[in-house]
Design a protein around this motif. Structure first.
Motif, PDB file in Angstrom:
ATOM      1  N   ASP A  80     -11.301  -6.264   2.028  1.00 49.92           N
ATOM      2  CA  ASP A  80     -10.316  -6.563   2.462  1.00 49.92           C
ATOM      3  C   ASP A  80      -9.116  -5.697   1.759  1.00 49.92           C
ATOM      4  O   ASP A  80      -8.820  -6.253   0.578  1.00 49.92           O
ATOM      5  CB  ASP A  80      -9.926  -7.959   2.633  1.00 49.92           C
ATOM      6  N   VAL A  81      -8.559  -4.956   2.287  1.00 54.12           N
ATOM      7  CA  VAL A  81      -7.416  -4.226   1.954  1.00 54.12           C
ATOM      8  C   VAL A  81      -6.117  -4.763   2.237  1.00 54.12           C
ATOM      9  O   VAL A  81      -5.851  -4.533   3.379  1.00 54.12           O
ATOM     10  CB  VAL A  81      -7.545  -2.757   1.829  1.00 54.12           C
ATOM     11  N   ARG A  82      -5.067  -4.696   1.321  1.00 55.74           N
ATOM     12  CA  ARG A  82      -3.681  -5.189   1.714  1.00 55.74           C
ATOM     13  C   ARG A  82      -2.675  -3.928   2.083  1.00 55.74           C
ATOM     14  O   ARG A  82      -2.865  -3.164   1.342  1.00 55.74           O
ATOM     15  CB  ARG A  82      -2.891  -6.049   0.875  1.00 55.74           C
ATOM     16  N   ILE A  83      -2.246  -3.675   3.314  1.00 51.53           N
ATOM     17  CA  ILE A  83      -1.696  -2.468   3.727  1.00 51.53           C
ATOM     18  C   ILE A  83      -0.147  -3.070   4.016  1.00 51.53           C
ATOM     19  O   ILE A  83       0.037  -4.227   4.601  1.00 51.53           O
ATOM     20  CB  ILE A  83      -2.072  -1.978   5.215  1.00 51.53           C
ATOM     21  N   TYR A  85       3.934  -2.476   4.863  1.00 54.77           N
ATOM     22  CA  TYR A  85       4.678  -1.572   5.565  1.00 54.77           C
ATOM     23  C   TYR A  85       6.226  -2.365   5.843  1.00 54.77           C
ATOM     24  O   TYR A  85       6.383  -3.598   5.504  1.00 54.77           O
ATOM     25  CB  TYR A  85       4.122  -1.622   7.043  1.00 54.77           C
ATOM     26  N   TYR A  86       7.047  -1.661   6.331  1.00 54.24           N
ATOM     27  CA  TYR A  86       8.358  -2.117   6.470  1.00 54.24           C
ATOM     28  C   TYR A  86       8.415  -2.658   7.928  1.00 54.24           C
ATOM     29  O   TYR A  86       7.954  -1.723   8.719  1.00 54.24           O
ATOM     30  CB  TYR A  86       9.505  -1.350   5.861  1.00 54.24           C
ATOM     31  N   HIS A  87       8.850  -3.650   8.378  1.00 49.32           N
ATOM     32  CA  HIS A  87       9.450  -3.935   9.736  1.00 49.32           C
ATOM     33  C   HIS A  87      10.516  -4.722   9.867  1.00 49.32           C
ATOM     34  O   HIS A  87      10.803  -5.649   9.205  1.00 49.32           O
ATOM     35  CB  HIS A  87       8.062  -4.872  10.351  1.00 49.32           C
ATOM     36  N   ASP A  88      11.493  -4.058  10.517  1.00 50.00           N
ATOM     37  CA  ASP A  88      12.739  -4.493  10.673  1.00 50.00           C
ATOM     38  C   ASP A  88      13.604  -4.648   9.374  1.00 50.00           C
ATOM     39  O   ASP A  88      14.374  -5.499   9.103  1.00 50.00           O
ATOM     40  CB  ASP A  88      13.099  -5.865  11.299  1.00 50.00           C
ATOM     41  N   GLY A  89      13.150  -3.820   8.509  1.00 49.43           N
ATOM     42  CA  GLY A  89      14.045  -3.620   7.304  1.00 49.43           C
ATOM     43  C   GLY A  89      13.441  -4.722   6.020  1.00 49.43           C
ATOM     44  O   GLY A  89      13.677  -4.820   4.934  1.00 49.43           O
ATOM     45  N   GLU A  90      12.350  -5.195   6.518  1.00 50.28           N
ATOM     46  CA  GLU A  90      11.744  -6.025   5.666  1.00 50.28           C
ATOM     47  C   GLU A  90      10.175  -5.633   5.203  1.00 50.28           C
ATOM     48  O   GLU A  90       9.502  -5.580   6.141  1.00 50.28           O
ATOM     49  CB  GLU A  90      11.758  -7.668   6.251  1.00 50.28           C
ATOM     50  N   MET A  91       9.841  -6.091   4.002  1.00 48.86           N
ATOM     51  CA  MET A  91       8.365  -5.653   3.582  1.00 48.86           C
ATOM     52  C   MET A  91       7.633  -6.833   4.086  1.00 48.86           C
ATOM     53  O   MET A  91       7.688  -8.069   4.056  1.00 48.86           O
ATOM     54  CB  MET A  91       8.394  -5.900   2.139  1.00 48.86           C
ATOM     55  N   GLN A  92       6.541  -5.998   5.041  1.00 46.03           N
ATOM     56  CA  GLN A  92       5.339  -7.025   5.558  1.00 46.03           C
ATOM     57  C   GLN A  92       3.968  -6.556   4.963  1.00 46.03           C
ATOM     58  O   GLN A  92       4.031  -5.218   4.326  1.00 46.03           O
ATOM     59  CB  GLN A  92       5.299  -7.006   6.961  1.00 46.03           C
ATOM     60  N   SER A  93       2.939  -7.304   4.951  1.00 45.92           N
ATOM     61  CA  SER A  93       1.571  -6.785   4.803  1.00 45.92           C
ATOM     62  C   SER A  93       0.464  -7.303   5.517  1.00 45.92           C
ATOM     63  O   SER A  93       0.819  -8.725   5.971  1.00 45.92           O
ATOM     64  CB  SER A  93       1.411  -7.148   3.302  1.00 45.92           C
ATOM     65  N   GLU A  94      -0.540  -6.922   5.895  1.00 47.17           N
ATOM     66  CA  GLU A  94      -1.632  -7.226   6.606  1.00 47.17           C
ATOM     67  C   GLU A  94      -2.933  -6.851   5.770  1.00 47.17           C
ATOM     68  O   GLU A  94      -2.770  -5.664   5.279  1.00 47.17           O
ATOM     69  CB  GLU A  94      -1.576  -6.973   7.658  1.00 47.17           C
ATOM     70  N   ALA A 107      -4.678   6.366   5.418  1.00 47.28           N
ATOM     71  CA  ALA A 107      -4.664   6.523   6.917  1.00 47.28           C
ATOM     72  C   ALA A 107      -4.159   5.251   7.487  1.00 47.28           C
ATOM     73  O   ALA A 107      -3.503   5.031   8.430  1.00 47.28           O
ATOM     74  CB  ALA A 107      -6.241   6.982   7.276  1.00 47.28           C
ATOM     75  N   ALA A 108      -4.849   4.030   6.988  1.00 46.68           N
ATOM     76  CA  ALA A 108      -4.461   2.890   7.419  1.00 46.68           C
ATOM     77  C   ALA A 108      -2.878   2.561   7.297  1.00 46.68           C
ATOM     78  O   ALA A 108      -2.217   1.864   7.873  1.00 46.68           O
ATOM     79  CB  ALA A 108      -5.129   1.664   6.759  1.00 46.68           C
ATOM     80  N   TRP A 109      -2.670   3.009   5.896  1.00 43.02           N
ATOM     81  CA  TRP A 109      -0.894   2.826   5.614  1.00 43.02           C
ATOM     82  C   TRP A 109      -0.100   3.906   6.653  1.00 43.02           C
ATOM     83  O   TRP A 109       1.010   3.213   7.152  1.00 43.02           O
ATOM     84  CB  TRP A 109      -0.747   3.343   4.352  1.00 43.02           C
ATOM     85  N   LYS A 110      -0.580   4.956   7.073  1.00 44.85           N
ATOM     86  CA  LYS A 110       0.067   5.534   7.927  1.00 44.85           C
ATOM     87  C   LYS A 110       0.093   4.830   9.305  1.00 44.85           C
ATOM     88  O   LYS A 110       1.078   4.979  10.135  1.00 44.85           O
ATOM     89  CB  LYS A 110      -0.595   6.748   8.352  1.00 44.85           C
ATOM     90  N   PRO A 166      13.621   6.352   2.386  1.00 40.69           N
ATOM     91  CA  PRO A 166      12.586   6.824   1.406  1.00 40.69           C
ATOM     92  C   PRO A 166      12.015   5.840   0.515  1.00 40.69           C
ATOM     93  O   PRO A 166      10.915   5.686   0.460  1.00 40.69           O
ATOM     94  CB  PRO A 166      13.339   7.987   0.756  1.00 40.69           C
ATOM     95  N   GLU A 167      13.136   4.938  -0.021  1.00 43.35           N
ATOM     96  CA  GLU A 167      12.477   4.169  -1.141  1.00 43.35           C
ATOM     97  C   GLU A 167      11.558   3.084  -0.519  1.00 43.35           C
ATOM     98  O   GLU A 167      10.588   2.547  -0.922  1.00 43.35           O
ATOM     99  CB  GLU A 167      13.696   3.309  -1.644  1.00 43.35           C
ATOM    100  N   GLN A 168      11.568   2.518   0.790  1.00 44.80           N
ATOM    101  CA  GLN A 168      10.990   1.718   1.367  1.00 44.80           C
ATOM    102  C   GLN A 168       9.726   2.300   1.643  1.00 44.80           C
ATOM    103  O   GLN A 168       8.780   1.598   1.388  1.00 44.80           O
ATOM    104  CB  GLN A 168      11.652   1.246   2.723  1.00 44.80           C
ATOM    105  N   LEU A 169       9.757   3.455   2.306  1.00 45.88           N
ATOM    106  CA  LEU A 169       8.516   4.291   2.631  1.00 45.88           C
ATOM    107  C   LEU A 169       7.457   4.400   1.161  1.00 45.88           C
ATOM    108  O   LEU A 169       6.430   4.050   1.318  1.00 45.88           O
ATOM    109  CB  LEU A 169       8.871   5.550   3.131  1.00 45.88           C
ATOM    110  N   GLN A 170       8.172   4.880   0.322  1.00 45.06           N
ATOM    111  CA  GLN A 170       7.328   5.044  -1.113  1.00 45.06           C
ATOM    112  C   GLN A 170       6.768   3.691  -1.512  1.00 45.06           C
ATOM    113  O   GLN A 170       6.041   3.459  -2.116  1.00 45.06           O
ATOM    114  CB  GLN A 170       8.384   5.884  -1.982  1.00 45.06           C
ATOM    115  N   GLU A 171       7.795   2.640  -1.561  1.00 47.16           N
ATOM    116  CA  GLU A 171       7.485   1.315  -2.126  1.00 47.16           C
ATOM    117  C   GLU A 171       6.161   0.887  -1.216  1.00 47.16           C
ATOM    118  O   GLU A 171       5.387   0.314  -2.059  1.00 47.16           O
ATOM    119  CB  GLU A 171       8.666   0.473  -2.037  1.00 47.16           C
ATOM    120  N   SER A 172       6.312   0.951  -0.013  1.00 47.82           N
ATOM    121  CA  SER A 172       5.162   0.511   0.708  1.00 47.82           C
ATOM    122  C   SER A 172       3.710   1.215   0.364  1.00 47.82           C
ATOM    123  O   SER A 172       2.748   0.521   0.311  1.00 47.82           O
ATOM    124  CB  SER A 172       5.482   0.165   2.338  1.00 47.82           C
ATOM    125  N   LEU A 173       4.032   2.267   0.223  1.00 43.85           N
ATOM    126  CA  LEU A 173       2.975   3.210  -0.063  1.00 43.85           C
ATOM    127  C   LEU A 173       2.317   3.108  -1.480  1.00 43.85           C
ATOM    128  O   LEU A 173       1.002   3.050  -1.629  1.00 43.85           O
ATOM    129  CB  LEU A 173       3.279   4.891  -0.030  1.00 43.85           C
TER     130      LEU A 173
END
Lengths: 193, 186
Positions: A80-83, A85-94, A107-110, A166-173
């Motif tokens: 189980d890997v936690r991915i 992502y940002y949704h409506d400006g808020e960090m989420q993960s699944e 690929a899953a992060w993309k 960019p900071e959101q994209l890079q942080e989730s990555l």
């Protein structure tokens, strides 16, 4: 201020960092490094992995986009890997059940972040201050105590900076790519080329 | 069940949200509460109360990270109960040792009641944590957010307890200096 009030303030610290600190680290770093060392020995012996492929200083382990077949995904552990992502400006993960290869996790992060297939995984390298020693018949690895993850992806990722900060994209990555293994990274370096 | 599905149940006012939350995050929240209260009975009461708080907060709130959102609730409730139970004297709980350590950072003087100053302080502590190497940051949070014992932290990070204590002591001094350099006298 009293200690109790500082304790309460600490309760309001960054949620992503707090969450990150809760992720299990079931094996000790030295065991992880020992595993890497064993992998290094196997890699050298079998000629599977591209050691020193980029003439980088003391890489502990590297995978490039053209090496996934050689890596043999059937032999790769799934977990189980936690991915993130940002949704409506808020960090989420699944969590997703995935093979633990950086290319598949990228690929899953993309997919979670709405990043298209034109953005390609190029290479992933763990830099450590450990050192390898090898001769014609044996190989050994002296474990380091710092680990930096270097991820290289294609420059098309920059096009998504118009759609998401960019900071959101890079942080989730960063959280995704440094969180799935049991290595506790000291740094994350993203390159686009 | 995935977090977004649990959150959706809250938004639909479906009571399965609570059972799914308890199934997925019960152990996580109980550990936080036990660290603070050292009593499983008290901890379970706080955890159960936290489900009600979550039910009342979602909606309208949509948690960024469900685990941490729940952890914050149970941490706050447990610490409130700890203060109620230990109004006169500290002792016996891991959090008592945590508070003794945090006392090295503060002066025991006026508190920062102003919400703006509190937010600034939180931002500064977050910035301090981001400046730390990842392992140190996690150690700090395991001790001062999760109230883990030194022994637990040592086991988690594969260090000796003395090394953990020394690292935490250095971080406390660094944090105090970091805040003082920026004009915060706690």
């Amino acid at each position: 201020m009293k200690a109790a009030q500082l304790y309460e303030l600490i309760g309001e610290l960054d949620e992503a960092a707090v969450y990150d600190a809760a992720q299990p680290r079931s094996r000790r770093r030295h065991l992880i490094a020992a595993g890497l060392a064993a992998a290094a020995c196997l890699g050298i012996a079998a000629g599977i992995w591209g050691w020193r492929r980029n003439s980088a200083p003391a890489p502990a382990y590297s995978v490039a986009s053209d090496s996934s077949e050689a890596l043999g995904e059937t032999a790769v552990e799934f977990r189980d890997v936690r991915i993130y992502y940002y949704h409506d400006g808020e960090m989420q993960s699944e969590t997703e059940y995935l093979p633990c290869t950086p290319e598949r996790i990228f690929a899953a992060w993309k997919a979670r972040n709405g990043v298209g297939d034109e953005v390609r995984f190029i290479a992933c390298r763990i830099e450590s201050n450990g050192t390898e020693h090898s001769d014609s018949s044996t190989a050994s690895y002296t474990v380091g105590d710092t680990f930096i993850l270097h991820l290289t992806v294609s420059a098309e990722l920059a096009a998504y900076y118009d759609k998401m900060p960019p900071e959101q994209l890079q942080e989730s990555l960063r959280l995704t790519m440094t969180g799935y293994s049991e290595i506790e990274y000291d740094g994350f370096d993203l390159k686009m080329e | 069940m995935e977090d977004h599905e649990i959150v959706r149940l809250y938004f639909e006012r479906d009571e399965r949200a609570i059972s799914e939350t308890a199934a997925k995050y019960g152990a996580y929240c109980t550990k936080i509460a036990v660290n603070i209260l050292s009593s499983r009975e008290d901890a379970e009461e706080c955890v159960n109360e936290s489900w009600l708080h979550a039910w009342n907060a979602i909606p309208p709130h949509r948690p960024r990270i469900l685990a941490t959102f729940l952890g914050k609730i149970v941490r706050r409730l447990s610490f409130n109960r700890y203060q109620f139970l230990h109004a006169e004297k500290r002792g016996g709980c891991e959090v008592s040792a945590v508070l003794d350590e945090l006392a090295e950072i503060v002066s025991d003087g006026e508190s920062a009641e102003d919400s703006v100053i509190r937010r600034e302080l939180i931002a500064q502590i977050n910035a301090f944590l981001r400046s730390l190497p990842e392992e140190k940051r996690r150690m700090f949070l395991r001790r001062y957010w999760y109230s883990d014992s030194i022994a637990e932290i040592a086991a988690r990070f594969g260090k000796r307890e003395n090394a953990v204590s020394a690292a935490l002591s250095r971080m406390r001094k660094e944090l105090r200096a970091y805040l003082q350099e920026r004009g915060y006298e706690l």
